[in-house]
Design a protein around this motif. Structure first.
Motif, PDB file in Angstrom:
ATOM      1  N   THR A   1       0.777  -0.803  -0.022  1.00  0.00           N
ATOM      2  CA  THR A   1      -0.092  -0.086  -0.043  1.00  0.00           C
ATOM      3  C   THR A   1       0.769   1.345  -0.520  1.00  0.00           C
ATOM      4  OG1 THR A   1      -0.217  -0.265   2.889  1.00  0.00           O
ATOM      5  CG2 THR A   1      -2.099  -1.266   1.772  1.00  0.00           C
ATOM      6  N   VAL A   2       0.714   2.450  -0.235  1.00  0.00           N
ATOM      7  CA  VAL A   2       0.891   4.026  -0.035  1.00  0.00           C
ATOM      8  C   VAL A   2       1.856   3.375   1.218  1.00  0.00           C
ATOM      9  CG1 VAL A   2       1.194   6.232  -0.336  1.00  0.00           C
ATOM     10  CG2 VAL A   2       0.328   4.652  -1.962  1.00  0.00           C
ATOM     11  N   GLU A   3       0.455   3.425   2.105  1.00  0.00           N
ATOM     12  CA  GLU A   3       1.461   3.380   3.135  1.00  0.00           C
ATOM     13  C   GLU A   3       2.455   2.852   3.538  1.00  0.00           C
ATOM     14  OE1 GLU A   3      -1.368   3.763   7.723  1.00  0.00           O
ATOM     15  OE2 GLU A   3      -1.708   1.953   6.069  1.00  0.00           O
ATOM     16  N   GLY A   4       2.233   1.497   3.356  1.00  0.00           N
ATOM     17  CA  GLY A   4       3.338   0.529   3.231  1.00  0.00           C
ATOM     18  C   GLY A   4       4.644   1.288   2.719  1.00  0.00           C
ATOM     19  N   PHE A   5       4.657   1.772   1.449  1.00  0.00           N
ATOM     20  CA  PHE A   5       5.705   1.799   1.275  1.00  0.00           C
ATOM     21  C   PHE A   5       6.567   3.353   1.957  1.00  0.00           C
ATOM     22  CE2 PHE A   5       8.166   3.928  -2.340  1.00  0.00           C
ATOM     23  CZ  PHE A   5       8.733   3.053  -3.357  1.00  0.00           C
ATOM     24  N   ASP A   6       5.540   4.100   2.179  1.00  0.00           N
ATOM     25  CA  ASP A   6       6.090   5.524   2.551  1.00  0.00           C
ATOM     26  C   ASP A   6       6.411   4.731   3.998  1.00  0.00           C
ATOM     27  OD1 ASP A   6       5.453   7.400   0.932  1.00  0.00           O
ATOM     28  OD2 ASP A   6       3.538   7.257   2.232  1.00  0.00           O
ATOM     29  N   LEU A   7       6.454   3.888   4.771  1.00  0.00           N
ATOM     30  CA  LEU A   7       6.728   3.291   5.925  1.00  0.00           C
ATOM     31  C   LEU A   7       8.181   2.813   6.007  1.00  0.00           C
ATOM     32  CD1 LEU A   7       3.603   0.942   7.879  1.00  0.00           C
ATOM     33  CD2 LEU A   7       4.748   3.526   8.922  1.00  0.00           C
ATOM     34  N   ILE A   8       8.343   1.915   4.703  1.00  0.00           N
ATOM     35  CA  ILE A   8       9.752   1.657   4.347  1.00  0.00           C
ATOM     36  C   ILE A   8      11.178   2.525   4.197  1.00  0.00           C
ATOM     37  CG2 ILE A   8       9.078  -0.779   3.892  1.00  0.00           C
ATOM     38  CD1 ILE A   8      10.042  -0.281   1.193  1.00  0.00           C
ATOM     39  N   CYS A   9      10.346   3.909   3.405  1.00  0.00           N
ATOM     40  CA  CYS A   9      11.085   4.731   3.116  1.00  0.00           C
ATOM     41  C   CYS A   9      11.518   5.501   4.452  1.00  0.00           C
ATOM     42  CB  CYS A   9      10.238   5.540   1.948  1.00  0.00           C
ATOM     43  SG  CYS A   9      10.206   4.831   0.344  1.00  0.00           S
ATOM     44  N   GLY A  10      11.046   5.349   5.038  1.00  0.00           N
ATOM     45  CA  GLY A  10      11.344   6.201   6.605  1.00  0.00           C
ATOM     46  C   GLY A  10      11.626   5.178   7.634  1.00  0.00           C
ATOM     47  N   ARG A  11      12.311   3.886   6.968  1.00  0.00           N
ATOM     48  CA  ARG A  11      12.874   3.064   8.215  1.00  0.00           C
ATOM     49  C   ARG A  11      14.406   2.692   7.906  1.00  0.00           C
ATOM     50  NH1 ARG A  11       7.551  -0.256  10.044  1.00  0.00           N
ATOM     51  NH2 ARG A  11       7.251   1.677  11.333  1.00  0.00           N
ATOM     52  N   ASN A  12      15.458   2.152   8.112  1.00  0.00           N
ATOM     53  CA  ASN A  12      16.383   1.475   7.989  1.00  0.00           C
ATOM     54  C   ASN A  12      15.676  -0.146   7.462  1.00  0.00           C
ATOM     55  OD1 ASN A  12      18.273   3.527   8.383  1.00  0.00           O
ATOM     56  ND2 ASN A  12      18.449   3.468  10.484  1.00  0.00           N
ATOM     57  N   VAL A  13      16.458  -0.341   6.636  1.00  0.00           N
ATOM     58  CA  VAL A  13      15.844  -2.069   6.419  1.00  0.00           C
ATOM     59  C   VAL A  13      17.023  -2.881   6.954  1.00  0.00           C
ATOM     60  CG1 VAL A  13      16.015  -3.262   4.200  1.00  0.00           C
ATOM     61  CG2 VAL A  13      14.966  -1.155   3.613  1.00  0.00           C
ATOM     62  N   ASP A  14      16.820  -4.527   6.984  1.00  0.00           N
ATOM     63  CA  ASP A  14      17.623  -5.325   7.954  1.00  0.00           C
ATOM     64  C   ASP A  14      17.731  -5.811   7.013  1.00  0.00           C
ATOM     65  OD1 ASP A  14      18.812  -6.954   8.915  1.00  0.00           O
ATOM     66  OD2 ASP A  14      17.091  -7.288  10.876  1.00  0.00           O
ATOM     67  N   TYR A  15      19.463  -5.284   6.011  1.00  0.00           N
ATOM     68  CA  TYR A  15      19.203  -6.577   5.095  1.00  0.00           C
ATOM     69  C   TYR A  15      19.934  -8.217   5.667  1.00  0.00           C
ATOM     70  CZ  TYR A  15      20.024  -1.940   2.881  1.00  0.00           C
ATOM     71  OH  TYR A  15      19.729  -0.344   2.156  1.00  0.00           O
ATOM     72  N   VAL A  16      20.789  -7.987   6.571  1.00  0.00           N
ATOM     73  CA  VAL A  16      20.747  -9.966   7.028  1.00  0.00           C
ATOM     74  C   VAL A  16      19.960 -10.096   6.564  1.00  0.00           C
ATOM     75  CG1 VAL A  16      21.655 -10.713   8.787  1.00  0.00           C
ATOM     76  CG2 VAL A  16      22.984  -8.709   8.136  1.00  0.00           C
ATOM     77  N   ALA A  17      18.439  -9.387   7.717  1.00  0.00           N
ATOM     78  CA  ALA A  17      17.143 -10.311   7.468  1.00  0.00           C
ATOM     79  C   ALA A  17      17.150 -10.468   5.971  1.00  0.00           C
ATOM     80  CB  ALA A  17      16.160  -9.737   8.315  1.00  0.00           C
ATOM     81  N   LEU A  18      16.942  -9.544   5.128  1.00  0.00           N
ATOM     82  CA  LEU A  18      16.514  -9.276   3.346  1.00  0.00           C
ATOM     83  C   LEU A  18      17.295 -10.943   3.465  1.00  0.00           C
ATOM     84  CD1 LEU A  18      14.452  -8.247   1.961  1.00  0.00           C
ATOM     85  CD2 LEU A  18      16.534  -6.459   0.983  1.00  0.00           C
ATOM     86  N   LYS A  19      18.502 -10.791   3.510  1.00  0.00           N
ATOM     87  CA  LYS A  19      19.181 -11.649   2.579  1.00  0.00           C
ATOM     88  C   LYS A  19      18.538 -13.267   3.413  1.00  0.00           C
ATOM     89  CE  LYS A  19      24.288 -12.852   1.892  1.00  0.00           C
ATOM     90  NZ  LYS A  19      25.309 -12.194   1.912  1.00  0.00           N
ATOM     91  N   GLN A  20      18.881 -13.413   4.459  1.00  0.00           N
ATOM     92  CA  GLN A  20      18.470 -14.819   5.330  1.00  0.00           C
ATOM     93  C   GLN A  20      16.803 -15.248   5.115  1.00  0.00           C
ATOM     94  OE1 GLN A  20      19.813 -14.389   9.184  1.00  0.00           O
ATOM     95  NE2 GLN A  20      22.152 -14.143   8.074  1.00  0.00           N
ATOM     96  N   GLY A  21      15.999 -14.150   3.671  1.00  0.00           N
ATOM     97  CA  GLY A  21      14.902 -14.554   3.815  1.00  0.00           C
ATOM     98  C   GLY A  21      14.507 -15.837   3.148  1.00  0.00           C
TER      99      GLY A  21
END
Length: 182
Positions: free
Chosen positions: A34-54
């Motif tokens: 959703t636009v709201e969800g996308f806005d949330l990830i633009c304002g937060r740091n992404v956990d790249y380790v969790a993303l890589k291990q997903g």
């Protein structure tokens, strides 16, 4: 489990997710928010380790996107960092100056291949152009990839040739020569 890992990577709830799938060939995971969800990830740091291990059902990257509702498109086009003025003949555009509206927003992560976040990349737009083009009934779309550098990419769908042409400004990050010995 996979859902917990995905929630850790982006710190989002399931209600922000509209679609999850993989691109043709299984190279990238495509997540529409959703636009709201996308806005949330633009304002937060992404956990790249969790993303890589997903989830292991893709081999390269994760495309995160959201459609810009038509009601917001005018506001987005007025923002100088997103809107573009295209000059052309009146036969091509119908006017001397035409402001185009953004159709979708995206981010692209590739921690599985050593790139945490690609600042502006053509490849995700080759997948997103047809994805949103079908929904919007358009052959020309404008996407903004939001990153530290942020960039606009125009997608032109060539259905007969099954191709997507992309247009945008580039930044040279590396240059060199490749020598191959036969």
């Amino acid at each position: 489990d996979d859902q917990e890992m995905d929630e850790l990577a982006f710190s989002l709830s399931v209600h922000h997710v509209l679609f999850i799938g993989v691109t043709k060939g299984g190279e990238d995971l495509l997540i529409e928010l959703t636009v709201e969800g996308f806005d949330l990830i633009c304002g937060r740091n992404v956990d790249y380790v969790a993303l890589k291990q997903g989830w292991s059902g893709y081999s390269r990257g994760v495309i995160i996107c959201c459609e810009v509702p038509e009601t917001l498109a005018t506001k987005v086009a007025a923002n100088e960092s997103w809107g573009t003025e295209r000059r052309g003949s009146t036969e091509e555009t119908g006017s001397e100056n035409q402001v185009e509206c953004v159709d979708f927003r995206s981010r692209y992560f590739e921690p599985k291949v050593g790139v945490n976040e690609d600042p502006v990349s053509g490849w995700p737009h080759c997948a997103l152009g047809p994805y949103f083009g079908l929904r919007r009934g358009k052959q020309r779309l404008l996407g903004v990839q939001e990153s530290e550098r942020t960039g606009l990419v125009e997608c032109i769908l060539k259905e007969e040739e099954q191709k997507v042409c992309i247009i945008g400004s580039t930044v040279t990050t590396v240059s060199g020569k490749l020598q191959m010995n036969a």
